[in-house]
Design a protein around this motif. Structure first.
Motif, mmCIF file in Angstrom:
data_model
loop_
_atom_site.group_PDB
_atom_site.id
_atom_site.type_symbol
_atom_site.label_atom_id
_atom_site.label_comp_id
_atom_site.label_asym_id
_atom_site.label_seq_id
_atom_site.Cartn_x
_atom_site.Cartn_y
_atom_site.Cartn_z
ATOM 1 N N LYS A 1 0.740 -1.118 0.063
ATOM 2 C CA LYS A 1 -0.146 0.004 -0.153
ATOM 3 C C LYS A 1 0.920 1.139 0.083
ATOM 4 O O LYS A 1 0.661 2.266 -0.579
ATOM 5 C CB LYS A 1 -0.693 0.054 1.004
ATOM 6 C CG LYS A 1 -2.078 -0.632 1.212
ATOM 7 C CD LYS A 1 -3.084 -0.282 2.122
ATOM 8 C CE LYS A 1 -4.409 -0.971 2.014
ATOM 9 N NZ LYS A 1 -5.655 -0.143 1.390
ATOM 10 N N MET A 2 2.042 1.114 0.720
ATOM 11 C CA MET A 2 2.781 2.369 0.945
ATOM 12 C C MET A 2 3.512 2.624 -0.582
ATOM 13 O O MET A 2 3.523 3.841 -0.996
ATOM 14 C CB MET A 2 4.012 2.261 1.935
ATOM 15 C CG MET A 2 3.139 2.314 3.385
ATOM 16 S SD MET A 2 2.082 3.721 3.708
ATOM 17 C CE MET A 2 0.609 3.419 3.064
ATOM 18 N N TYR A 3 4.033 1.500 -1.418
ATOM 19 C CA TYR A 3 4.474 1.850 -2.686
ATOM 20 C C TYR A 3 3.519 2.319 -3.339
ATOM 21 O O TYR A 3 3.821 3.334 -4.301
ATOM 22 C CB TYR A 3 4.736 0.475 -3.124
ATOM 23 C CG TYR A 3 5.833 -0.454 -2.513
ATOM 24 C CD1 TYR A 3 6.729 0.048 -1.473
ATOM 25 C CD2 TYR A 3 5.634 -1.997 -2.732
ATOM 26 C CE1 TYR A 3 7.766 -0.908 -0.855
ATOM 27 C CE2 TYR A 3 6.469 -2.610 -1.913
ATOM 28 C CZ TYR A 3 7.304 -2.234 -0.958
ATOM 29 O OH TYR A 3 8.366 -3.332 -0.267
ATOM 30 N N ALA A 4 2.406 2.102 -3.349
ATOM 31 C CA ALA A 4 1.200 2.627 -4.233
ATOM 32 C C ALA A 4 1.093 4.014 -3.780
ATOM 33 O O ALA A 4 0.823 4.735 -4.635
ATOM 34 C CB ALA A 4 -0.098 1.730 -4.319
ATOM 35 N N PHE A 5 0.940 4.220 -2.485
ATOM 36 C CA PHE A 5 0.686 5.735 -2.192
ATOM 37 C C PHE A 5 1.545 6.419 -2.473
ATOM 38 O O PHE A 5 1.266 7.492 -3.057
ATOM 39 C CB PHE A 5 0.588 5.678 -0.657
ATOM 40 C CG PHE A 5 0.422 6.937 0.178
ATOM 41 C CD1 PHE A 5 -0.961 7.613 0.166
ATOM 42 C CD2 PHE A 5 1.662 7.694 0.492
ATOM 43 C CE1 PHE A 5 -1.067 8.893 0.566
ATOM 44 C CE2 PHE A 5 1.599 8.944 0.863
ATOM 45 C CZ PHE A 5 0.088 9.599 1.018
ATOM 46 N N TRP A 6 2.925 6.313 -2.247
ATOM 47 C CA TRP A 6 3.929 7.219 -2.690
ATOM 48 C C TRP A 6 4.292 7.331 -4.208
ATOM 49 O O TRP A 6 4.363 8.482 -4.769
ATOM 50 C CB TRP A 6 5.456 6.787 -1.990
ATOM 51 C CG TRP A 6 5.395 7.156 -0.421
ATOM 52 C CD1 TRP A 6 4.933 6.438 0.752
ATOM 53 C CD2 TRP A 6 5.329 8.756 -0.190
ATOM 54 N NE1 TRP A 6 5.056 7.485 1.614
ATOM 55 C CE2 TRP A 6 5.188 8.613 1.123
ATOM 56 C CE3 TRP A 6 5.561 9.715 -0.925
ATOM 57 C CZ2 TRP A 6 5.245 9.551 1.988
ATOM 58 C CZ3 TRP A 6 5.400 10.919 0.020
ATOM 59 C CH2 TRP A 6 5.303 10.803 1.290
ATOM 60 N N GLY B 1 -3.574 3.865 -8.403
ATOM 61 C CA GLY B 1 -3.399 2.390 -7.928
ATOM 62 C C GLY B 1 -3.336 2.546 -6.258
ATOM 63 O O GLY B 1 -4.029 1.368 -5.732
ATOM 64 N N PHE B 2 -3.460 3.678 -5.822
ATOM 65 C CA PHE B 2 -3.661 3.492 -4.187
ATOM 66 C C PHE B 2 -5.168 3.699 -3.870
ATOM 67 O O PHE B 2 -5.790 4.617 -4.352
ATOM 68 C CB PHE B 2 -2.702 4.798 -3.643
ATOM 69 C CG PHE B 2 -2.990 4.630 -2.306
ATOM 70 C CD1 PHE B 2 -2.539 4.044 -1.309
ATOM 71 C CD2 PHE B 2 -3.919 5.918 -1.588
ATOM 72 C CE1 PHE B 2 -2.711 3.994 0.136
ATOM 73 C CE2 PHE B 2 -4.335 6.022 -0.267
ATOM 74 C CZ PHE B 2 -3.464 5.076 0.395
ATOM 75 N N ARG B 3 -5.521 2.806 -2.932
ATOM 76 C CA ARG B 3 -6.802 3.003 -2.529
ATOM 77 C C ARG B 3 -6.905 2.943 -0.944
ATOM 78 O O ARG B 3 -5.872 1.838 -0.400
ATOM 79 C CB ARG B 3 -7.905 1.871 -3.059
ATOM 80 C CG ARG B 3 -7.966 2.108 -4.322
ATOM 81 C CD ARG B 3 -9.133 1.100 -4.790
ATOM 82 N NE ARG B 3 -9.622 1.486 -6.248
ATOM 83 C CZ ARG B 3 -10.304 0.785 -6.961
ATOM 84 N NH1 ARG B 3 -10.673 -0.384 -6.394
ATOM 85 N NH2 ARG B 3 -10.508 1.092 -8.152
ATOM 86 N N GLY B 4 -7.341 3.863 -0.141
ATOM 87 C CA GLY B 4 -7.405 3.814 1.110
ATOM 88 C C GLY B 4 -7.549 5.058 1.946
ATOM 89 O O GLY B 4 -7.735 6.010 0.957
ATOM 90 N N ASN B 5 -7.822 5.080 3.023
ATOM 91 C CA ASN B 5 -7.909 6.298 3.910
ATOM 92 C C ASN B 5 -7.000 6.414 5.113
ATOM 93 O O ASN B 5 -7.200 5.754 6.012
ATOM 94 C CB ASN B 5 -9.489 6.196 4.319
ATOM 95 C CG ASN B 5 -9.667 7.451 5.247
ATOM 96 O OD1 ASN B 5 -8.864 8.339 5.462
ATOM 97 N ND2 ASN B 5 -10.936 7.884 5.443
ATOM 98 N N PRO B 6 -5.972 6.875 4.636
ATOM 99 C CA PRO B 6 -4.777 6.973 5.621
ATOM 100 C C PRO B 6 -4.962 7.365 7.108
ATOM 101 O O PRO B 6 -4.650 6.819 8.094
ATOM 102 C CB PRO B 6 -3.528 7.584 5.256
ATOM 103 C CG PRO B 6 -4.078 7.452 3.364
ATOM 104 C CD PRO B 6 -5.185 7.521 3.322
ATOM 105 N N PHE B 7 -5.812 8.462 6.881
ATOM 106 C CA PHE B 7 -6.250 9.202 7.998
ATOM 107 C C PHE B 7 -7.005 8.209 9.107
ATOM 108 O O PHE B 7 -6.902 8.208 10.334
ATOM 109 C CB PHE B 7 -7.051 10.346 8.002
ATOM 110 C CG PHE B 7 -7.410 11.365 9.229
ATOM 111 C CD1 PHE B 7 -6.263 11.830 10.188
ATOM 112 C CD2 PHE B 7 -8.357 11.272 9.601
ATOM 113 C CE1 PHE B 7 -6.632 12.372 11.208
ATOM 114 C CE2 PHE B 7 -9.046 11.456 10.967
ATOM 115 C CZ PHE B 7 -8.148 12.247 11.813
ATOM 116 N N ALA B 8 -7.974 7.650 8.504
ATOM 117 C CA ALA B 8 -8.850 6.536 9.297
ATOM 118 C C ALA B 8 -8.111 5.619 9.881
ATOM 119 O O ALA B 8 -8.335 5.051 11.089
ATOM 120 C CB ALA B 8 -9.986 6.026 8.494
#
Length: 127
Positions: free
Chosen positions: A44-49, A58-65
């Protein structure tokens, strides 16, 4: 040293950074208690950055949550940023390296502001 140029460089700094996080006496326990399987987290971190730095979808998610319920306080963010900057500075220099550090700083500030707005009650987080 070279600049961050793509996914291989992202994998290098993400892997090194999260190893530092895991080894850190201050923030390591928070992450180790929250993450049972590091493989999916690193993916997930690879996709986020990759999305943050290069606009690659490609990144899916809610880092704050994900972070809100962890009880993270400003000193934890300070340590996270210190380790992140150390990792980037150890491996890279250039426009994208500075962009990564700036984005990490902006995320930390935004997270801290949102956590403060919740008044310390992570159960108020809107997913």
């Amino acid at each position: 040293m070279k600049d961050i140029e793509g996914l291989d460089d992202i994998k290098l700094f993400v892997d090194e950074f999260y190893q530092k996080v895991r080894d850190d006496d201050f923030i390591g326990p928070i992450f180790m208690n929250a993450i049972a399987d590091w493989g999916p987290h690193l993916q997930k971190m690879y996709a986020f950055w990759n999305a943050a730095l290069f606009g690659v979808p490609g990144f899916r998610g809610n880092p704050f949550a994900k972070h809100a319920p962890l009880g993270i306080q400003p000193p934890h963010f300070d340590r996270w940023l210190q380790l992140f900057d150390e990792t980037i500075n150890h491996n890279f220099e250039g426009i994208m390296a500075e962009d990564a550090k700036n984005r990490a700083q902006m995320m930390a500030v935004m997270f801290m502001k949102r956590l403060a707005a919740l008044g310390g009650d992570a159960h108020k987080v809107v997913y």
